[in-house]
Design an enzyme around this catalytic site. Sequence first.
Site, mmCIF file in Angstrom:
data_model
loop_
_atom_site.group_PDB
_atom_site.id
_atom_site.type_symbol
_atom_site.label_atom_id
_atom_site.label_comp_id
_atom_site.label_asym_id
_atom_site.label_seq_id
_atom_site.Cartn_x
_atom_site.Cartn_y
_atom_site.Cartn_z
ATOM 1 C CB THR A 176 -33.862 43.469 8.153
ATOM 2 O OG1 THR A 176 -34.281 42.127 8.292
ATOM 3 C CG2 THR A 176 -33.940 43.879 6.704
ATOM 4 N NE ARG A 204 -40.424 34.523 6.720
ATOM 5 C CZ ARG A 204 -39.895 35.723 6.858
ATOM 6 N NH1 ARG A 204 -38.601 35.897 6.721
ATOM 7 N NH2 ARG A 204 -40.652 36.756 7.165
ATOM 8 N N GLY A 228 -39.372 44.635 9.029
ATOM 9 C CA GLY A 228 -40.480 44.294 9.921
ATOM 10 C C GLY A 228 -40.996 42.905 9.621
ATOM 11 N N GLY A 230 -42.187 40.334 7.732
ATOM 12 C CA GLY A 230 -42.159 40.243 6.280
ATOM 13 C C GLY A 230 -43.451 39.778 5.638
HETATM 14 N N1 ASP Z 1 -38.550 41.778 6.934
HETATM 15 C C1 ASP Z 1 -37.613 40.740 7.289
HETATM 16 C C2 ASP Z 1 -38.203 39.382 6.980
HETATM 17 O O1 ASP Z 1 -39.387 39.210 7.203
HETATM 18 C C3 ASP Z 1 -37.229 40.764 8.733
HETATM 19 C C4 ASP Z 1 -36.813 42.090 9.308
HETATM 20 O O2 ASP Z 1 -37.059 43.134 8.737
HETATM 21 O O3 ASP Z 1 -36.178 42.088 10.375
HETATM 22 O O4 ASP Z 1 -37.477 38.499 6.566
#
Ligand code: ASP
Length: 310
Positions: A176, A204, A228, A230
Site C-alpha cells: 500500500t 472486502r 497495515g 486494515g
Molecule cells: N491497509 C491495507 C488494507 O487492509 C493493506 C496494506 O496497508 O498493505 O487493505
Amino acid sequence: MDNFSIAIHGGAGTLVKGTMTPDKEIAYKSTLQKALDTAYDCLAQGGSSVDAVEKAVVFLENSTLFNAGKGSVFTAEGTHEMDAAIMEGATLHAGGVSLITGIKNPICLARDIMEKSEHVFLAGKGAMDFAISLGYTLKDASYFYDALRYEQWQQIKGTDSFQLDHSTKKNHKFGTVGAVAKDRNGTISAATSTGGMTNKKFGRIGDSSMIGSGTYANNKTCAVSCTGSGEFFIRGVTAYDVSCLMEYKNYSLQEATDEVILKRMVNLGGDGGLIAIDANGTIAMPFNTEGMYRGFKTSSGQEATAIYKD
Ligand code: ASP
C-alpha cells in the site's frame, strides 16, 4: 510559515532483513526518492499539498513494486479491486473510492470524487460509471499484472485465507502507498492507495479508502496515511485517533502517533504503521512491524528514504 514538506510510504510489514537483494533495495529506494522529488518539486513551485500527495501516489501506483494501481494484488477471483482516498486539511474535503478495477490511478478518481461529485465515497460499478462519465478509460487486466503478486495469490488460492502482500510468509513484499504533505500556505493533505489483501473476497474493503481509518487530514491537527492490517485500522479509527489525541489532549504529533501505533494498535493485535505531518511541517513515521518503506523531504534540506528500523 512558508516551509513545505512531503512524506511517503510504500507499505509496512514484517520484512526480514536479508531477504531482499541489494538490487531490489536500490530499486525500492530510488522509486521512493523519485516519488518524493516529484511531489517536492510541485510544492516548491507553489503547488498545493493536495497536488503533491496526488502526484506522489500516482508515481507509486505506476510502479509494480508496490501494491497499488499497477502491481495490485489478486482477489480470490483473480481480479484486482483497488481502494484509495484523499483528504485536504483546510476544508476537510475528502474523496474515497473502493472496489474499482481497470482504473490506472485510483487516487485521481478519489480526488475527482472529492472535487467533482456531491459525494465523499463511491464504490464498485457506480464509482466506475462516474469515472467513465468523466472520460476515464479502463485499462485491461494485463496492465495490472505482476508475476510476484500472481505467485502470492497462487499460494493461497482456493483457501479461505487472505493475506497482506507483506505477510511474514514467502514473499516479503510491501505494498500500500500513501503520502502526506504541507504546502507553502500551511495546508496539509493526505492520500492513500492500495490493492488491498491477496485472495480477498466478498467485496472486502480495507482501511485505506475510509476517511478517518486509513486516511485523514485536518489543518488543526495533522494529516495521516496508514498501512497495515486494515481490519484493525478500521476498528481503531486510527488516522482520526491520532488527530483526536492532538486536538483533545494536546499531544504532539510524535506522542500521538507513537501512542496509536506502538500502544493502541499493538493492544488491538494489529500490524502496521503510518506517516503523519502536522501544520508546522513536522513529520512522524512510526510502525510496529519490522520495516516500512518510507521517505521524506523538507524545504529545510532534510531528506531520507528507509525500509528497516534505524
Ligand atoms: N491497509 C491495507 C488494507 O487492509 C493493506 C496494506 O496497508 O498493505 O487493505
